[in-house]
Design an enzyme around this catalytic site. Structure first.
Site, PDB file in Angstrom:
ATOM      1  N   TYR A  52       0.838  -1.199   0.000  1.00 19.51           N
ATOM      2  CA  TYR A  52       0.000   0.000   0.000  1.00 19.51           C
ATOM      3  C   TYR A  52       0.878   1.256   0.000  1.00 19.51           C
ATOM      4  O   TYR A  52       1.632   1.502   0.939  1.00 19.51           O
ATOM      5  CB  TYR A  52      -0.928   0.014   1.201  1.00 19.51           C
ATOM      6  CG  TYR A  52      -2.023  -1.033   1.168  1.00 19.51           C
ATOM      7  CD1 TYR A  52      -2.315  -1.742   0.006  1.00 19.51           C
ATOM      8  CD2 TYR A  52      -2.788  -1.303   2.298  1.00 19.51           C
ATOM      9  CE1 TYR A  52      -3.316  -2.691  -0.036  1.00 19.51           C
ATOM     10  CE2 TYR A  52      -3.800  -2.247   2.282  1.00 19.51           C
ATOM     11  CZ  TYR A  52      -4.060  -2.949   1.113  1.00 19.51           C
ATOM     12  OH  TYR A  52      -5.062  -3.889   1.082  1.00 19.51           O
ATOM     13  N   PHE A 226     -20.227   1.907  -6.439  1.00 19.40           N
ATOM     14  CA  PHE A 226     -21.597   1.842  -6.935  1.00 19.40           C
ATOM     15  C   PHE A 226     -22.534   2.760  -6.158  1.00 19.40           C
ATOM     16  O   PHE A 226     -23.570   3.183  -6.672  1.00 19.40           O
ATOM     17  CB  PHE A 226     -22.136   0.399  -6.901  1.00 19.40           C
ATOM     18  CG  PHE A 226     -22.305  -0.177  -5.523  1.00 19.40           C
ATOM     19  CD1 PHE A 226     -23.456   0.050  -4.790  1.00 19.40           C
ATOM     20  CD2 PHE A 226     -21.310  -0.965  -4.954  1.00 19.40           C
ATOM     21  CE1 PHE A 226     -23.615  -0.481  -3.517  1.00 19.40           C
ATOM     22  CE2 PHE A 226     -21.456  -1.507  -3.691  1.00 19.40           C
ATOM     23  CZ  PHE A 226     -22.612  -1.261  -2.964  1.00 19.40           C
TER      24      PHE A 226
END
Length: 305
Positions: A52, A226
């Site tokens: 990361y 979404f």
């Protein structure tokens, strides 16, 4: 926030975890605000990985909080290893080296949980077992788990690894439900009936492994969020309807949908916005009815047989 036990360990975590993948984009002050907001909301598991930010996310996290202070006792630190540039690596040498580097970046003496990040086709489970044993005996890692692995891969590891594997981190969201779909379509000749993961959901429950749901707001294979996305009007209309009904945000409802499952799945949210984190944390106080859970599932484009 409600708590859950991670696997069969004595570790008690908030039922929502914070994923630190994007923390490399923050200043130390901003990161400190995010971490302290999480703790105030009962989010105490912080999920890292050596890749990361190419390690910077762990460094920023350590710069934001003093892990040599009493604050460390309030946290469950988790990191992952095994993904390298163009290949996967579960060799003993790499696992040990990765943990040492994560400890340096996090400025701490130990990690609570180490996960193997993506399956390595060249894995030799004996080597993994040796690495885990060495890390456990040295006190550098307390517990172990996996990420994105199927039951057979886990069983192969368990044949050699002495410690229990307490976690499997898997992609799951209202718009990404392959581990749930097949359970509705047993013995049917349609696409949802295809068992894509060797029944991971049931396997995890039978073996007391905690599933951590990564990308809980994403659709497809990390193709985008979404929630609030106009490309998904039906699911967003239902999210908004339930959010207004229960006095929370649509994101909280999307997380509450995951929490409603009896498998005690722990969503890993990656927001670096303190206010949004507070809003998402409200999901822990929301109890969706069975009917509401199925309404959301159908609104995501899923047909029941």
């Amino acid at each position: 926030m409600k708590k859950l036990n991670l696997g069969i360990s004595e570790l008690q975590a908030g039922e929502i975890a914070l994923g630190c993948m994007r923390m490399d984009q923050l200043t130390h002050k901003q990161a400190s605000n995010v971490v302290h907001t999480a703790l105030e909301e009962g989010i105490n598991l912080f999920d890292h990985a050596d890749i990361y930010g190419k390690g910077k996310s762990e460094e920023v996290f350590a710069g934001a909080v003093d892990l040599k202070s009493s604050l460390r006792d309030q946290m469950i630190l988790q990191t992952k290893c095994g993904i390298r540039d163009g290949f996967f690596d579960f060799s003993k040498e790499h696992i040990l080296h990765s943990v040492e580097e994560s400890l340096k970046r996090l400025r701490t003496d130990d990690i609570d949980i180490l996960l193997l990040h993506r399956p390595d086709a060249l894995m030799e489970p004996e080597e993994v077992a040796e690495a885990f044993t060495q890390l456990k005996k040295s006190g550098k890692v307390r517990y172990f788990g996996v990420s994105n692995q199927n039951p057979a891969q886990i069983e192969l590891l368990k044949k050699h690894v002495q410690d229990d594997l307490i976690i499997n981190q898997l992609q799951l969201s209202l718009m990404h439900t392959p581990m749930i779909d097949a359970g509705f379509n047993v013995n049917m000749q349609n696409d949802p009936s295809i068992v894509r993961d060797s029944n991971l959901l049931e396997y995890s429950r039978l073996n007391d492994m905690t599933i951590q749901a990564w990308s809980p707001f994403q659709h497809g294979m990390i193709e985008g969020v979404f929630v609030g996305n106009e490309d998904f009007p039906n699911v967003n209309a239902k999210l908004q309807e339930l959010a207004e009904k229960k006095g929370v945000t649509d994101s909280a409802i999307a997380i509450a949908w995951i929490l409603r499952h009896p498998a005690r799945i722990q969503p890993v949210v990656g927001s670096m916005n303190p206010q949004r984190l507070q809003d998402i944390a409200q999901a822990s106080h929301i109890q969706l009815t069975r009917e509401e859970w199925y309404e959301l599932y159908r609104s995501a484009g899923n047909d029941l047989p």
